[in-house]
Structure formats: C-alpha cells, structure tokens
Design an enzyme around this catalytic site. Structure first.
Site, PDB file in Angstrom:
ATOM      1  N   HIS A 299       0.786  -1.231   0.000  1.00 53.68           N
ATOM      2  CA  HIS A 299       0.000   0.000   0.000  1.00 53.68           C
ATOM      3  C   HIS A 299       0.822   1.288   0.000  1.00 53.68           C
ATOM      4  CE1 HIS A 299      -3.674   2.095   0.211  1.00 53.68           C
ATOM      5  NE2 HIS A 299      -4.250   1.501   1.223  1.00 53.68           N
TER       6      HIS A 299
ATOM      7  N   GLN B 260     -14.586   3.434   1.616  1.00 55.64           N
ATOM      8  CA  GLN B 260     -15.470   3.102   0.504  1.00 55.64           C
ATOM      9  C   GLN B 260     -14.612   2.840  -0.728  1.00 55.64           C
ATOM     10  OE1 GLN B 260     -19.154   4.756  -2.217  1.00 55.64           O
ATOM     11  NE2 GLN B 260     -18.170   6.193  -0.852  1.00 55.64           N
TER      12      GLN B 260
ATOM     13  N   SER C 179      -9.493  11.252  -0.038  1.00 55.45           N
ATOM     14  CA  SER C 179      -8.457  11.600  -1.009  1.00 55.45           C
ATOM     15  C   SER C 179      -8.138  13.092  -0.974  1.00 55.45           C
ATOM     16  CB  SER C 179      -8.927  11.219  -2.412  1.00 55.45           C
ATOM     17  OG  SER C 179      -8.032  11.731  -3.376  1.00 55.45           O
TER      18      SER C 179
END
EC number: 2.3.1.6
Length: 637
Positions: free
Chosen positions: A329, A545, A445
């Site tokens: 990641h 999400q 984000s």
C-alpha cells in the site's frame, strides 16, 4: 469514498500544475480536535485535555512556533506532509504486511477447466499489464477528476508512476520506498512468476520485441514444468516477506552476504510485478474464503509462501479459480488498485482470442529459476516466519456480506450522500454492538493537491452519537425527531468530508506539528503525550469506501488488535461489506457486526420511509447544503 471519474482531458496530470496542500489555521485544528474527542473520552480526562490544548495553542506558545515552521516547510516542499505521512502510516510500521497493511482486490471466481485455462488467463493478464504500463509510461492515462463532493477538480496522477517501478525495502527500524527510475540501470523488462513457492524470471522483452500472448503462454508452461522438478526445489524464501518488517530486514541482511542471494533479490526488487500461480486449496470458494486466501494465501500449507509482499502488485491466479491482486500500500491508494484492476478485467474481456491468432517466436530463451543459499540462520528465520504466518491466518476473522435490502439508489432518493449514510450506519452498528463510539478512520483523497495521498474523515461525530443514542430501544424520542437527528448526523459527516478533501482536516496537521517538533529536537509537546491523543489515533474502526464497476471487491484487515476493518462497495441495489476482526480479541466478532449492521440498515430505511415519504427536494437540498464548509465549532475551510 468515491474520488475519481476518468475523462479525456487537456490536463497533463503534472502534479506541479495543481495547488499545494494548504496548512489549516492552528486554532481551527485545535478546536476541531476537541470537538472530535469530547464525547469519546471520560469527562475528567477531557477537562485535562482541554487545558493541554489551550496551553499548546496559547499566543507565543509552542503551537505557534511549530505552525510557523510548518508554513516554512510548505514553502520548500511540493507537499509538506507527504514524507511525514508516508513514514508514519507505512514505513515506520513494524507489523507484517499481509492482513495488517496490504489490501487486496478479489476477482469474481474463475471457472478453469484445467491447467491450460489457468495459463491462458495468466498470459492474457500479463499482456494487459504490459499494455497498462505502456499507457503509464507514455503519460496516456486520462487525467482523473473528482466526483462526489466538489466534483470536477483534476486529480494528481503521480501515484500511477509508482505502480510498476517501486519496491518496499525492509529496514530494522524503518522501511524505504525505493523508486526504480535510474539513468544508469536499464528499465526492468521482466516479471517474476511464483509457482509452488519457487520464483522464476519471465522476460517480457526479447530482442527488443515484447512477447505476445502465445509467447507468454509458452513461457508460463515451461515455468509450470520447472516448478514440478523436485530435485531443483528451493526453500520458500517468500515466507520471510510475510513476517514483521524488522525480522524480515534482519533475515535479508544475512541473505545478501551471499552473491547468489543478492542476484535473486535484485531480480525480484527490480521486476515489474509478480504473477503468483497458486495451487488448489480444497476450500469452499465463497466470497469470505476467497478474501482470506487473497489476504494471507491460506498459510504455509496452502499458498502463503507463494508471495513476495514487498512488491506493489502481485497478481494471484489460483488453479481453483481464486484470483485477484495483493497490493503493497505504501506507493499508492486503493483507487489506483481499482483502476488498474478494472482496466485489466476489461482488457481480458475484450481480447479473449489473441492467443489463438498470434504467432510465437521460434527461439525463446528459457525462463530462469531464482536460487537461494540458505544458512542455518536463514532456516531458523524461515521456521519462525512460517509460525507467525500461521498465527495470523488463524487469527483473522472475515465476513464478506452482500446487503440486498437496498443500495445507493434508495439513499440518493432520500437526498442523502450514500457515503455519509453508510458511515452513520457503521457508527450505529458499532454503538449497538459495543455501547459506545470510538475514533474512526475513513480515508479521504487529497489528490486535488500536488503529491496528495489521503487525510482522515473522523466519522464518530457528536451528531452521530446523538442519532445512535436516539435509536436505542426504549428511547421516547419520536420518529420525526430521530429523522432530524439522522439528517444532522449526515450533514456533519458531509461537512467533515468536504473539510478533509480540501486539506482542512486535523489528522495530517497534527501529525505535521508532532513531527516538526521532533525535527527541531524539542521536548515532546504535552498535547502528543496526552492520553486523549493516543486514543485519537487508535482507530478501532477503520473504514473505506471502494466502489467498483467490475465484479470484484476490496478488503483488508483491522489496524489495531481490538478493531474492525470495514470496507464497503455501494452499488445501485445492494451494498457489499467486507468486515474483518481478530479472533484473539474477545470483544470483536465479524459475524455479529455484520448481523447487527444488516438490522441497523433496515431500521434506517424504515425511519426514512416513515418520515421521508414526501421528501421535498427544495427542503432536503437546503438541509444538505446549508453551509457545507462550516463545522459545528464555527471554523471554516
């Protein structure tokens, strides 16, 4: 949260064309910190915290000094928080990558009829990977634009450049994210194929020509046969990468003393990606079990050693049809994993017959097996790594649940944000399971800014607490009042989301203040040694999400021992939830959480139906818009 839609654009995707990440006003962050934590800690503790915060933010105090230094740093850096954030979130973390850090994308189960189907799928996928890399290298990916809140803003595309060119190098104290771009070394032109815990070099360029699918199939067939040769079998060195980062760094320091090992490590560290050809697992391949197999390979008796976790992209292709991607990641966010995966699935669907038509090269050099020299010390490390992986496998509790009561279409009809609605539902669920709310992480984000990654939306708001308390059985509050509280909770969630995506949330700012104090070699400010601060960064509920347009889903493990990982994928008529927890924690249960979540979502729907049968668009729009950039404490973004 939804962050991107892909459009053809005149923008270059150059990060420098975007604004710099702003630094919020100090008072705004400190006020918001108190608002976020006041209802999550005992009153006595909060009184002490309030005094600590006031002292930190006082005129002429340490907070002002640190804020000034951060503003200076912002002038000198493209992104003032990027290095601090990368080290804090990933590189300093000593936990093993599988489950604890690496998210996975789980594809729809494939129906392979034999080994040739598996290799055909793999060849097709590798061909898609090479096409996608060519798009990245040629800067031909369309620039993405924000959607959802504040839609339309161009987003930084820098993360895509790291998909096939980076590597997470383990260190005894901190890891290093290595970029492979070099003016001296040639670009990597090989993929590593893992098969039966062995690693093979598959050159994808031969004589300056890219291998076509027929060539790739031929080479994969050779690799499969080579992996079956018992007397050539090498130790399962990949297991070392599944261990804690310090343990793996110590083992690697021993490995590199031998030139054979150095050469093998170099080939893996410089490859484009891994393709892991997994054995059948004799496991019922429902969604939950496929998620588990993707997260940890099923342990040493299955495919746990058939991985190399330091590489950003590992494409897993199981003989039993269990396929997906394991992602390291640190170089990029989940949206990049989604976009790459969706491109590959569309590519494969659109080019199923290339293998038949393509002509193969007459002379292909044989793939090369990577070899290892294992000292007794390495054997000891391997044994310990295997034991710790098995423990991780037994500990992880995963429930992938498709909620079919309704999807985002129903929520939108209520004039509510689907993401905010689901976040309030998760708070409702946690409260019903545990009788309290806890610090919650939802990634937001910040790609609107140069080199932007994420900040945190703190979903456990005071407004969410008021709503979930009102929904408790025995409450005398009317349905109309409950509905008003739901609206207020959703509005608070939406407001915080806007603050986060515009660079005005608190987590990155507090991290920056903490880290710049370290750089200045100041005594640790009391704000960061206060119990409330430790509580604030212990994310018992870690959520994200991750919407998809292809049939696949994302999942990950909890980030704390007594926590839950909750990833969700809202679709038109259903919502897919992936809930993880650890079996060793007596307080948590993925099954109980999912069962409770189902009930909470139905209760929220019932409430909406009772009270919103005549939703007036003007009224509801006014409710949601109000002043979306003003928090309860009056601070503005």
């Amino acid at each position: 949260m939804p962050v991107s839609k892909r459009e053809q654009s005149k923008d270059t995707g150059d990060p420098c064309a975007l604004p710099k990440l702003p630094i919020p006003p100090l008072k705004q962050t400190l006020d918001m910190y108190l608002t976020c934590m006041g209802h999550l800690v005992p009153e006595d503790q909060f009184r002490k915290t309030k005094a600590v915060v006031e002292k930190f933010g006082a005129p002429g105090g340490v907070g002002e000094t640190l804020q000034k230094k951060l503003l200076e740093r912002s002038e000198q850096k493209a992104n003032w928080v990027y290095d601090y954030w990368l080290e804090d979130m990933y590189l300093n973390n000593r936990l093993a990558l599988p489950v604890n850090s690496s998210p996975v994308m789980v594809f729809h189960k494939q129906n392979f009829k034999g080994q040739s189907d598996v290799l055909r799928f793999a060849a097709n996928l590798i061909s898609g990977v090479l096409e996608y890399k060519a798009l990245i290298d040629g800067r031909a990916l369309p620039v993405e634009h924000a959607r959802g809140q504040l839609a339309g803003t161009p987003l930084c595309m820098d993360q895509y450049n790291k998909v096939f060119t980076s590597y997470r190098l383990p260190g005894t104290k901190t890891d290093t994210l290595v970029a492979q771009k070099s003016t001296v070394m040639p670009e990597p032109e090989h993929i590593i194929v893992a098969c039966k815990n062995q690693f093979f070099v598959l050159d994808v360029m031969v004589n300056f020509r890219r291998l076509n699918e027929k060539d790739l199939y031929t080479q994969l067939e050779r690799i499969r046969k080579m992996a079956d040769i018992e007397e050539e079998r090498q130790p399962p060195i990949g297991l070392l990468t599944s261990d804690g980062r310090t343990q793996w760094a110590e083992a690697r320091n021993i490995l590199i003393k031998d030139s054979t090992n150095r050469d093998s490590l170099d080939m893996i560290e410089r490859c484009l990606c891994l393709v892991c050809l997994d054995e059948e697992t004799a496991t019922e391949l429902n969604d939950s079990n496929r998620a588990l197999l993707m997260l940890h390979g099923g342990g040493t008796d299955k495919n746990g050693g058939n991985r190399w976790y330091d590489k950003p992209m590992q494409f897993v292709i199981g003989a039993d049809g269990c396929c997906g991607v394991v992602c390291e990641h640190s170089p990029f966010e989940g949206i990049v994993l989604v976009q790459c995966s969706e491109y590959l699935l569309r590519y494969m669907r659109g080019s199923p017959s290339k293998l038949v038509r393509a002509a193969s090269m007459s002379e292909l050099p044989a793939p090369r097996r990577l070899r290892w020299k294992c000292s007794p010390d390495i054997q000891t490390f391997l044994s310990a790594s295997a034991d710790r992986l098995q423990k991780l496998v037994k500990n992880l509790d995963m429930n992938v649940h498709k909620f079919t009561g309704y999807g985002k279409e129903f929520i939108k009809r209520q004039k509510m944000s689907p993401d905010a609605y689901v976040q309030v539902a998760l708070q409702f669920t946690f409260y019903r399971c545990h009788g309290r709310l806890v610090p919650t992480y939802e990634s937001a984000s910040i790609r609107r800014f140069q080199e932007g990654r994420v900040d945190n939306i703190r979903s456990s708001t005071p407004e969410a607490l008021a709503f979930v308390k009102a929904m408790a059985s025995g409450s005398k509050i009317t349905d109309a009042e409950k509905m008003e509280l739901l609206w207020t909770a959703i509005k608070a969630q939406t407001n915080y989301t806007i603050l986060a995506i515009t660079g005005m949330a608190i987590d990155n700012h507090l991290l920056g203040l903490r880290e710049i104090a370290k750089e200045l070699k100041l005594e640790k400010p009391e704000l960061f040694s206060d119990t409330t601060y430790a509580t604030s960064i212990h994310f018992t509920l870690s959520t994200s999400q991750v919407p998809t347009t292809e049939e696949m889903f994302c999942c990950y493990g909890p980030v704390v021992p007594n926590g839950y990982g909750a990833c969700y994928n809202p679709q038109t008529d259903h919502i897919l939830f992936c809930v993880s927890s650890f079996r060793e924690c007596a307080e948590t249960s993925s099954d109980l959480f999912v069962k409770t979540l189902e009930g909470c979502l139905k209760e929220m729907q019932d409430l909406c139906r009772k009270c919103n049968t005549e939703v007036k668009p003007a009224d509801s729009t006014q409710r949601m818009e109000g002043n979306p950039k003003v928090m309860k404490n009056g601070s503005k973004s």
